[in-house]
Design a protein around this motif. Structure first.
Motif, PDB file in Angstrom:
ATOM      1  N   LEU A  43     -16.590 -27.344 -70.266  1.00 35.49           N
ATOM      2  CA  LEU A  43     -15.494 -27.045 -71.183  1.00 35.49           C
ATOM      3  C   LEU A  43     -15.307 -28.189 -72.190  1.00 35.49           C
ATOM      4  O   LEU A  43     -15.085 -27.951 -73.375  1.00 35.49           O
ATOM      5  CB  LEU A  43     -14.196 -26.797 -70.407  1.00 35.49           C
ATOM      6  N   ALA A  44     -15.455 -29.413 -71.703  1.00 34.15           N
ATOM      7  CA  ALA A  44     -15.372 -30.573 -72.604  1.00 34.15           C
ATOM      8  C   ALA A  44     -16.516 -30.532 -73.620  1.00 34.15           C
ATOM      9  O   ALA A  44     -16.321 -30.863 -74.797  1.00 34.15           O
ATOM     10  CB  ALA A  44     -15.405 -31.870 -71.804  1.00 34.15           C
ATOM     11  N   ARG A  45     -17.705 -30.111 -73.178  1.00 31.80           N
ATOM     12  CA  ARG A  45     -18.825 -29.983 -74.115  1.00 31.80           C
ATOM     13  C   ARG A  45     -18.521 -28.924 -75.173  1.00 31.80           C
ATOM     14  O   ARG A  45     -18.779 -29.119 -76.358  1.00 31.80           O
ATOM     15  CB  ARG A  45     -20.113 -29.614 -73.374  1.00 31.80           C
ATOM     16  N   ALA A  46     -17.985 -27.794 -74.727  1.00 34.59           N
ATOM     17  CA  ALA A  46     -17.648 -26.715 -75.666  1.00 34.59           C
ATOM     18  C   ALA A  46     -16.642 -27.209 -76.696  1.00 34.59           C
ATOM     19  O   ALA A  46     -16.783 -26.929 -77.894  1.00 34.59           O
ATOM     20  CB  ALA A  46     -17.083 -25.508 -74.912  1.00 34.59           C
ATOM     21  N   ARG A  85     -24.279 -24.054 -79.937  1.00 27.62           N
ATOM     22  CA  ARG A  85     -24.130 -24.819 -78.698  1.00 27.62           C
ATOM     23  C   ARG A  85     -22.811 -24.480 -78.008  1.00 27.62           C
ATOM     24  O   ARG A  85     -22.736 -24.423 -76.788  1.00 27.62           O
ATOM     25  CB  ARG A  85     -24.213 -26.312 -78.974  1.00 27.62           C
ATOM     26  N   LYS A  86     -21.766 -24.279 -78.806  1.00 27.26           N
ATOM     27  CA  LYS A  86     -20.474 -23.877 -78.234  1.00 27.26           C
ATOM     28  C   LYS A  86     -20.645 -22.589 -77.445  1.00 27.26           C
ATOM     29  O   LYS A  86     -20.151 -22.468 -76.320  1.00 27.26           O
ATOM     30  CB  LYS A  86     -19.432 -23.668 -79.331  1.00 27.26           C
ATOM     31  N   LYS A 131     -21.705 -20.707 -70.064  1.00 22.83           N
ATOM     32  CA  LYS A 131     -21.805 -21.415 -68.786  1.00 22.83           C
ATOM     33  C   LYS A 131     -20.445 -21.457 -68.093  1.00 22.83           C
ATOM     34  O   LYS A 131     -20.356 -21.246 -66.882  1.00 22.83           O
ATOM     35  CB  LYS A 131     -22.333 -22.838 -68.992  1.00 22.83           C
ATOM     36  N   CYS A 132     -19.391 -21.729 -68.850  1.00 22.49           N
ATOM     37  CA  CYS A 132     -18.045 -21.751 -68.273  1.00 22.49           C
ATOM     38  C   CYS A 132     -17.688 -20.388 -67.674  1.00 22.49           C
ATOM     39  O   CYS A 132     -17.148 -20.308 -66.555  1.00 22.49           O
ATOM     40  CB  CYS A 132     -17.008 -22.134 -69.321  1.00 22.49           C
ATOM     41  N   CYS A 165     -10.244 -18.149 -77.124  1.00 19.18           N
ATOM     42  CA  CYS A 165     -10.357 -19.452 -77.799  1.00 19.18           C
ATOM     43  C   CYS A 165     -11.709 -19.597 -78.471  1.00 19.18           C
ATOM     44  O   CYS A 165     -11.812 -20.153 -79.567  1.00 19.18           O
ATOM     45  CB  CYS A 165     -10.145 -20.598 -76.804  1.00 19.18           C
ATOM     46  N   SER A 166     -12.734 -19.101 -77.835  1.00 21.56           N
ATOM     47  CA  SER A 166     -14.079 -19.188 -78.398  1.00 21.56           C
ATOM     48  C   SER A 166     -14.188 -18.360 -79.676  1.00 21.56           C
ATOM     49  O   SER A 166     -14.764 -18.814 -80.662  1.00 21.56           O
ATOM     50  CB  SER A 166     -15.110 -18.714 -77.373  1.00 21.56           C
TER      51      SER A 166
END
Length: 127
Positions: free
Chosen positions: A39-42, A53-54, A60-61, A98-99
């Motif tokens: 989630l931090a990477r996203a 990449r997001k 993955k999340c 959110c995405s």
């Protein structure tokens, strides 16, 4: 590029080794920690406007949330399992929203919920 793929391979091997020797409580903790890391990477990808990449990080999340939900034993877990199911479902839906909007502020509630769950699992494992 080779260094990065070598590091990824090493980290993957370390993760597999930890998972192979972990009890169910620690497996759940590992999944939650993996979720929080991804989630931090996203979030970072949204900041950097790296939307491809997001998307991979969000997927993955969502996969991790699905794995946590699938592992619930609703017959033995009763109301607790149902409550966890509802939380995982809420987080998944919120994460998807959110995405779509690249909404960083909306991720805060997901962080809060998952961090609270992590702390609960850590407390259980300590006992």
């Amino acid at each position: 590029m080779l260094e990065e793929s070598g590091l990824d391979a090493y980290q993957h091997t370390q993760l597999e080794a930890r998972a192979a020797s972990a009890d169910p409580h620690h497996l759940v903790l590992m999944l939650i920690e993996g979720f929080m890391d991804e989630l931090a990477r996203a979030e970072g990808h949204i900041h950097a406007k790296q939307f491809d990449r997001k998307a991979k990080s969000i997927t993955k999340c969502l996969d991790i949330l699905s794995g946590l939900d699938t592992a619930l034993d609703k017959d033995k877990g009763g109301q607790l399992a149902e409550n966890l199911h509802q939380l995982y479902d809420f987080c998944g839906r919120r994460l998807f929203e959110c995405s779509l909007k690249n909404d960083l502020s909306g991720l805060e509630i997901i962080y809060k919920i998952m961090n609270d769950l992590k702390q609960g699992w850590e407390a259980m494992a300590a006992k």
